[in-house]
Motif scaffolding. Structure first.
Motif, PDB file in Angstrom:
ATOM      1  N   THR A   1      -6.393  -8.105   3.686  1.00 40.33           N
ATOM      2  CA  THR A   1      -5.811  -7.881   2.425  1.00 40.33           C
ATOM      3  C   THR A   1      -5.665  -9.026   1.695  1.00 40.33           C
ATOM      4  O   THR A   1      -6.001  -9.139   0.459  1.00 40.33           O
ATOM      5  CB  THR A   1      -4.332  -7.347   2.753  1.00 40.33           C
ATOM      6  OG1 THR A   1      -4.457  -6.141   3.496  1.00 40.33           O
ATOM      7  CG2 THR A   1      -3.640  -6.828   1.399  1.00 40.33           C
TER       8      THR A   1
ATOM      9  N   TYR B   1       0.985  -1.239  -0.135  1.00 35.61           N
ATOM     10  CA  TYR B   1      -0.018  -0.035  -0.027  1.00 35.61           C
ATOM     11  C   TYR B   1       0.903   1.183   0.019  1.00 35.61           C
ATOM     12  O   TYR B   1       1.731   1.341   0.793  1.00 35.61           O
ATOM     13  CB  TYR B   1      -0.760   0.081   1.273  1.00 35.61           C
ATOM     14  CG  TYR B   1      -2.019  -1.067   1.385  1.00 35.61           C
ATOM     15  CD1 TYR B   1      -3.131  -1.065   0.326  1.00 35.61           C
ATOM     16  CD2 TYR B   1      -1.905  -1.925   2.183  1.00 35.61           C
ATOM     17  CE1 TYR B   1      -4.029  -1.926   0.302  1.00 35.61           C
ATOM     18  CE2 TYR B   1      -3.005  -2.963   2.309  1.00 35.61           C
ATOM     19  CZ  TYR B   1      -4.002  -2.924   1.327  1.00 35.61           C
ATOM     20  OH  TYR B   1      -4.890  -3.834   1.210  1.00 35.61           O
TER      21      TYR B   1
ATOM     22  N   HIS C   1      -9.812 -14.436  15.392  1.00 37.73           N
ATOM     23  CA  HIS C   1      -8.749 -14.156  16.516  1.00 37.73           C
ATOM     24  C   HIS C   1      -8.653 -15.409  17.441  1.00 37.73           C
ATOM     25  O   HIS C   1      -7.558 -15.399  18.394  1.00 37.73           O
ATOM     26  CB  HIS C   1      -8.899 -12.680  17.080  1.00 37.73           C
ATOM     27  CG  HIS C   1      -8.502 -11.592  16.153  1.00 37.73           C
ATOM     28  ND1 HIS C   1      -9.184 -10.823  15.711  1.00 37.73           N
ATOM     29  CD2 HIS C   1      -7.215 -11.261  15.904  1.00 37.73           C
ATOM     30  CE1 HIS C   1      -8.515  -9.962  15.089  1.00 37.73           C
ATOM     31  NE2 HIS C   1      -7.149 -10.205  15.239  1.00 37.73           N
TER      32      HIS C   1
ATOM     33  N   PRO D   1      -2.058 -11.480  14.283  1.00 37.65           N
ATOM     34  CA  PRO D   1      -2.328 -10.321  15.079  1.00 37.65           C
ATOM     35  C   PRO D   1      -3.068  -9.317  14.116  1.00 37.65           C
ATOM     36  O   PRO D   1      -2.943  -9.454  12.933  1.00 37.65           O
ATOM     37  CB  PRO D   1      -1.018 -10.108  15.694  1.00 37.65           C
ATOM     38  CG  PRO D   1       0.060 -10.804  14.693  1.00 37.65           C
ATOM     39  CD  PRO D   1      -0.715 -11.956  14.016  1.00 37.65           C
TER      40      PRO D   1
ATOM     41  N   THR E   1       3.419   0.381   2.961  1.00 31.15           N
ATOM     42  CA  THR E   1       3.160  -0.472   3.965  1.00 31.15           C
ATOM     43  C   THR E   1       3.143  -1.856   3.056  1.00 31.15           C
ATOM     44  O   THR E   1       2.431  -1.987   2.146  1.00 31.15           O
ATOM     45  CB  THR E   1       1.850  -0.462   4.480  1.00 31.15           C
ATOM     46  OG1 THR E   1       1.641   1.022   4.883  1.00 31.15           O
ATOM     47  CG2 THR E   1       1.640  -1.366   5.735  1.00 31.15           C
TER      48      THR E   1
ATOM     49  N   GLY F   1      -3.409  -6.258  11.764  1.00 30.85           N
ATOM     50  CA  GLY F   1      -2.652  -5.434  10.911  1.00 30.85           C
ATOM     51  C   GLY F   1      -1.621  -6.700  10.319  1.00 30.85           C
ATOM     52  O   GLY F   1      -0.751  -5.979   9.675  1.00 30.85           O
ATOM     53  N   SER F   2      -1.807  -7.715  10.498  1.00 29.35           N
ATOM     54  CA  SER F   2      -0.757  -8.716   9.929  1.00 29.35           C
ATOM     55  C   SER F   2      -1.064  -8.913   8.400  1.00 29.35           C
ATOM     56  O   SER F   2      -0.472  -9.666   7.745  1.00 29.35           O
ATOM     57  CB  SER F   2      -0.882 -10.060  10.810  1.00 29.35           C
ATOM     58  OG  SER F   2      -2.166 -10.537  10.564  1.00 29.35           O
ATOM     59  N   GLY F   3      -2.309  -8.548   7.908  1.00 27.49           N
ATOM     60  CA  GLY F   3      -2.387  -8.713   6.536  1.00 27.49           C
ATOM     61  C   GLY F   3      -3.471  -9.660   6.067  1.00 27.49           C
ATOM     62  O   GLY F   3      -3.775 -10.240   4.781  1.00 27.49           O
ATOM     63  N   LYS F   4      -4.341  -9.959   7.151  1.00 29.84           N
ATOM     64  CA  LYS F   4      -5.514 -11.095   6.780  1.00 29.84           C
ATOM     65  C   LYS F   4      -6.428 -10.601   5.771  1.00 29.84           C
ATOM     66  O   LYS F   4      -6.799 -11.131   4.856  1.00 29.84           O
ATOM     67  CB  LYS F   4      -5.880 -11.482   8.334  1.00 29.84           C
ATOM     68  CG  LYS F   4      -5.132 -11.919   9.284  1.00 29.84           C
ATOM     69  CD  LYS F   4      -5.692 -12.388  10.674  1.00 29.84           C
ATOM     70  CE  LYS F   4      -6.516 -11.290  11.225  1.00 29.84           C
ATOM     71  NZ  LYS F   4      -5.668 -10.166  11.840  1.00 29.84           N
TER      72      LYS F   4
HETATM   73  N1  LIG Z   1      -5.687   0.891   2.050  1.00 31.45           N
HETATM   74  C1  LIG Z   1      -4.711   0.887   2.864  1.00 31.45           C
HETATM   75  N2  LIG Z   1      -3.878   1.927   2.743  1.00 31.45           N
HETATM   76  C2  LIG Z   1      -2.598   1.711   3.482  1.00 31.45           C
HETATM   77  N3  LIG Z   1      -2.351   0.582   4.173  1.00 31.45           N
HETATM   78  C3  LIG Z   1      -3.033  -0.159   4.485  1.00 31.45           C
HETATM   79  C4  LIG Z   1      -4.478  -0.122   3.688  1.00 31.45           C
HETATM   80  N4  LIG Z   1      -5.048  -1.284   4.019  1.00 31.45           N
HETATM   81  C5  LIG Z   1      -4.341  -1.860   5.049  1.00 31.45           C
HETATM   82  N5  LIG Z   1      -3.135  -1.332   5.242  1.00 31.45           N
HETATM   83  C6  LIG Z   1      -2.087  -1.706   5.995  1.00 31.45           C
HETATM   84  O1  LIG Z   1      -1.836  -3.056   5.707  1.00 31.45           O
HETATM   85  C7  LIG Z   1      -1.575  -3.917   6.869  1.00 31.45           C
HETATM   86  C8  LIG Z   1      -2.568  -5.174   6.918  1.00 31.45           C
HETATM   87  O2  LIG Z   1      -3.920  -4.757   7.076  1.00 31.45           O
HETATM   88  P1  LIG Z   1      -5.084  -5.521   7.072  1.00 31.45           P
HETATM   89  O3  LIG Z   1      -6.353  -4.901   6.987  1.00 31.45           O
HETATM   90  O4  LIG Z   1      -4.702  -6.628   6.049  1.00 31.45           O
HETATM   91  O5  LIG Z   1      -4.964  -6.420   8.512  1.00 31.45           O
HETATM   92  P2  LIG Z   1      -5.873  -7.189   9.344  1.00 31.45           P
HETATM   93  O6  LIG Z   1      -4.819  -8.539   9.208  1.00 31.45           O
HETATM   94  O7  LIG Z   1      -7.072  -7.562   8.592  1.00 31.45           O
HETATM   95  O8  LIG Z   1      -5.781  -6.651  10.594  1.00 31.45           O
HETATM   96  P3  LIG Z   1      -7.377  -6.651  11.623  1.00 31.45           P
HETATM   97  O9  LIG Z   1      -7.013  -8.063  12.401  1.00 31.45           O
HETATM   98  O10 LIG Z   1      -6.902  -5.470  12.596  1.00 31.45           O
HETATM   99  O11 LIG Z   1      -8.423  -6.815  10.773  1.00 31.45           O
HETATM  100  C9  LIG Z   1      -1.829  -2.696   8.052  1.00 31.45           C
HETATM  101  O12 LIG Z   1      -0.751  -2.373   8.278  1.00 31.45           O
HETATM  102  C10 LIG Z   1      -2.666  -1.820   7.336  1.00 31.45           C
HETATM  103  O13 LIG Z   1      -2.189  -0.744   8.170  1.00 31.45           O
END
Ligand SMILES: Nc1ncnc2c1ncn2[C@@H]1O[C@H](COP(=O)(O)OP(=O)(O)OP(=O)(O)O)[C@@H](O)[C@H]1O
Ligand SMILES: [Mg+2]
Lengths: 407, 235
Positions: B46, B11, B201, B39, B18, B41-44
């Motif tokens: 995404t 991103y 989680h 955890p 990121t 913010g780990s990218g799940k």
């Molecule tokens: N549109 C975006 N622009 C910039 N960074 C992003 C964007 N979307 C997500 N991120 C970053 O990418 C990383 C992964 O985000 P993601 O949403 O996949 O996390 P997650 O594992 O789903 O977390 P959670 O359990 O809190 O939902 C994070 O560090 C987040 O800050």
């Protein structure tokens, strides 16, 4: 996507956010209504002026003293002050030009008029008895200047409606009262009916005295400032005009009509003169209407763009569950069309309503033109559809996640 | 069914970059029930968006039923989302100011399902998430978070997709309702052979699945199938 679903989705989207749809429609309504009303007032005023000019008399020719050219340069007498027209010309026209039914010579000037109560500055017209007939002047009280008045060089006066009010106030008994023009006492014998003109065409702001009296006491010579001619009918105007011209050229011993020391004007010339005066007014109103169209357009644009954020997310969601670009485009185009259509219809009604209301309660005549409706609706619809549809189209090109994240 | 090859997602926002996914590769077979953990913010999420054909990776390839997703046309993607995938968003993403029932039937509109059938399908889906029929005509913004979550799940189930992707589907629910939904998933998986991938989680939720993938900092650090344990990834 089925057509029935497109319709249902549109209906749902419009009713789901009533405030948003309401404001969008309002923007369109105001844009359209203001243009229609504004142009209605503008065209109404123009038509008004044209009508009033026509009211002067449609088969009227006016002969005015003009520039006198000699030895290749022009001696400008200005307006009607050149001394070229005489009573002999009047008699000659009366005798020789059959197409001319009546001849009403006059001399006039701006004078200070004093009554026992007040004073005013107005046009004093020295006229003959047939002037009233030629110029369509009606009496509200008393009688007009007679032949006898002219023969006797009587010191009598007929007041225009406005002058009577200025000098004596409304509802006053004025017949028999006295006024003074340049120190000479005149008895009032009549008051004319209001013709409701304005500016240079206001015939209510004038007084009439016998031509002979005017020439003797106020002018000091025998020249005329205007000869009004009533032609037998409208079709003979051009012919009558050229006959009078020929006659006067011969009488004044001028070979070339370009050197004429008089001007003949007909109704068309007068309308043209007046319309050049109203042109400024029309341009002004046109500008105001244009501005309201722009303001209305910006309003529509603003509303359409404001809800882009929320709609972008909606589009992202719809795409994520399988909507095609085509489905999205179709839905939003349809929605914009419906909104502009509702706004357009309401705007036309409101615009016409305002125009009629202004006419009824504001005393201004208005004329609703098809052109203004087409213009207003066309521009608003274009803006509404472009700004409703274009952002949706752009959003439909994003991938669902980008659209869902749109801020 | 689906195959990820060296997926990387970066991103960019202004100067900041990121790396949400870092060289992720794995496969999921048809009929699997997979839990993804990790955890915050780990990218799940995404990863899930890429699996759902909703977003594209910055690098790497994603195959769905043998098709390279990034090479598919817009309309082909729409077809896949419509017919094959049921997606439950972490943020629900319900249509605002619209009734529960309309939200659930929304995917059917694009499938041109006959009107009479839509209602029946929506009823089945809403019963599967145990939403009180009294709520069905409520607006989507006038129900509780847990109810919203269940509407979002019902919408994902309504057209019987073969791949269900759910981002924390039980995060807002009490244990009883959560278990009921997980039972539904389990049944769809065991009896009808639907492939299910969910993010959670909670260890207890992950226990419903047959396979558990753990992500940290955009990388897979653990990938275990029940009864046999193996590790992938560089660390
Ligand atoms: N549109 C975006 N622009 C910039 N960074 C992003 C964007 N979307 C997500 N991120 C970053 O990418 C990383 C992964 O985000 P993601 O949403 O996949 O996390 P997650 O594992 O789903 O977390 P959670 O359990 O809190 O939902 C994070 O560090 C987040 O800050
Ligand atoms: Mg997440």
């Amino acid at each position: 996507m089925l057509l029935s679903d497109t319709i249902f989705e549109t209906f749902n989207a419009i009713t789901a956010n009533k405030a948003r749809s309401g404001l969008t429609v309002l923007g369109i309504v105001i844009g359209i209504a203001s243009v229609i009303a504004m142009l209605a007032i503008g065209t109404g005023a123009q038509k008004d002026i044209a009508d009033k000019i026509k009211g002067i008399g449609s088969n009227l020719l006016m002969v005015m003293p003009g520039e006198q050219k000699s030895f290749g340069y022009a001696v400008r007498g200005g307006g009607g002050s050149a001394q070229t027209l005489t009573m002999d010309d009047v008699e000659a026209i009366q005798e020789d030009v059959d197409l001319v039914e009546e001849v009403a010579p006059s001399s006039s000037g701006k004078k200070q008029i004093v009554s026992s109560l007040s004073n005013t500055n107005t046009t004093v017209n020295g006229v003959t008895n047939n002037y009233a007939d030629v110029k369509n002047i009606e009496m509200s009280e008393g009688i007009f200047i007679s032949e006898k008045n002219n023969k006797g060089i009587s010191k009598v006066v007929v007041l225009g409606q406005d002058v009577a009010i200025n000098l004596f106030g409304e509802e006053a008994e004025v017949i028999g009262q006295k006024i003074r023009i340049e120190g000479i006492n005149f008895s009032i014998i009549g008051v004319t009916e209001s013709k409701g003109g304005s500016g240079m065409t206001n015939e209510d702001d004038a007084v009439y005295i016998p031509l002979s009296t005017y020439q003797q006491y106020l002018q000091g010579d025998d020249y005329l400032s205007l000869i009004n001619l009533k032609v037998v009918d409208q079709d003979s105007m051009t012919k009558a005009q050229s006959q009078v011209e020929e006659l006067l050229l011969a009488r004044h011993k001028i070979d070339n009509s370009e050197d004429a020391d008089f001007n003949i004007m007909n109704q068309a010339d007068i309308v043209e003169m007046a319309s050049s005066a109203t042109q400024t007014f029309t341009i002004l109103l046109g500008a105001v209407a244009g501005i309201s169209l722009v303001v209305g357009g910006i309003g529509i644009m603003n509303m359409m763009l404001t809800n882009v954020t929320e709609r972008t997310r909606e589009i992202g969601l719809r795409k994520s569950i399988g909507a095609k670009k085509k489905d999205i485009n179709q839905q939003f185009l349809f929605e914009s069309i419906i909104l502009t259509f509702i706004g357009g219809a309401a705007g036309i009604l409101l615009g016409i309503g305002v125009a009629l209301g202004v006419a009824k309660f504001g005393g201004i005549s208005t004329e609703i033109s098809m052109f203004s409706i087409v213009l207003a609706v066309g521009v608003s619809a274009l803006i509404g559809i472009v700004f409703g549809y274009y952002p949706a189209r752009r959003a439909a090109n994003l991938n669902p996640i980008e659209a869902l994240r749109y801020e | 069914m689906l195959k990820c090859q060296n997926l990387t997602k970066i991103y960019k926002s202004g100067e900041n970059e990121t790396k949400a996914l870092d060289d992720v590769s794995f496969e999921i077979e048809k009929g699997e029930f997979v839990a993804i953990m990790g955890p915050s913010g780990s990218g799940k999420s995404t990863l899930m968006h890429i699996l759902g054909a909703l977003d594209n990776p910055t690098q790497g390839k994603y195959f769905l039923d043998g098709n390279n997703v990034s090479e598919l046309s817009e309309n082909q993607l729409a077809e896949i989302r419509k017919k094959q995938i049921g997606f439950v968003f972490q943020a629900f993403n319900l249509l605002p100011r619209t009734t529960v029932l309309r939200n659930v039937t929304l995917p059917l509109i694009y499938e041109e399902t006959p009107r009479e059938e839509r209602r029946k399908m929506a009823e089945i889906a809403l019963n599967a998430v145990k939403l009180d029929p009294e709520r069905w005509n409520h607006l989507s913004n006038q129900i509780s978070g847990g109810q919203m979550q269940r509407v979002a799940i019902a919408r994902a189930l309504v057209n019987n997709p073969s791949l269900i992707l759910a981002d924390e589907p039980t995060g807002n629910l009490d244990i009883k309702t959560g278990d009921f939904i997980l039972e539904t998933f389990k049944r769809l998986n065991k009896e009808y052979g639907h492939t299910i991938v969910l993010i959670t989680h909670e260890e207890e939720v992950a226990d419903w699945a047959d396979r558990k993938i753990v992500i940290r900092d955009g990388k897979i650090i653990e990938d275990v199938t029940k009864n046999m344990k193996f590790k992938t990834g560089s660390k």
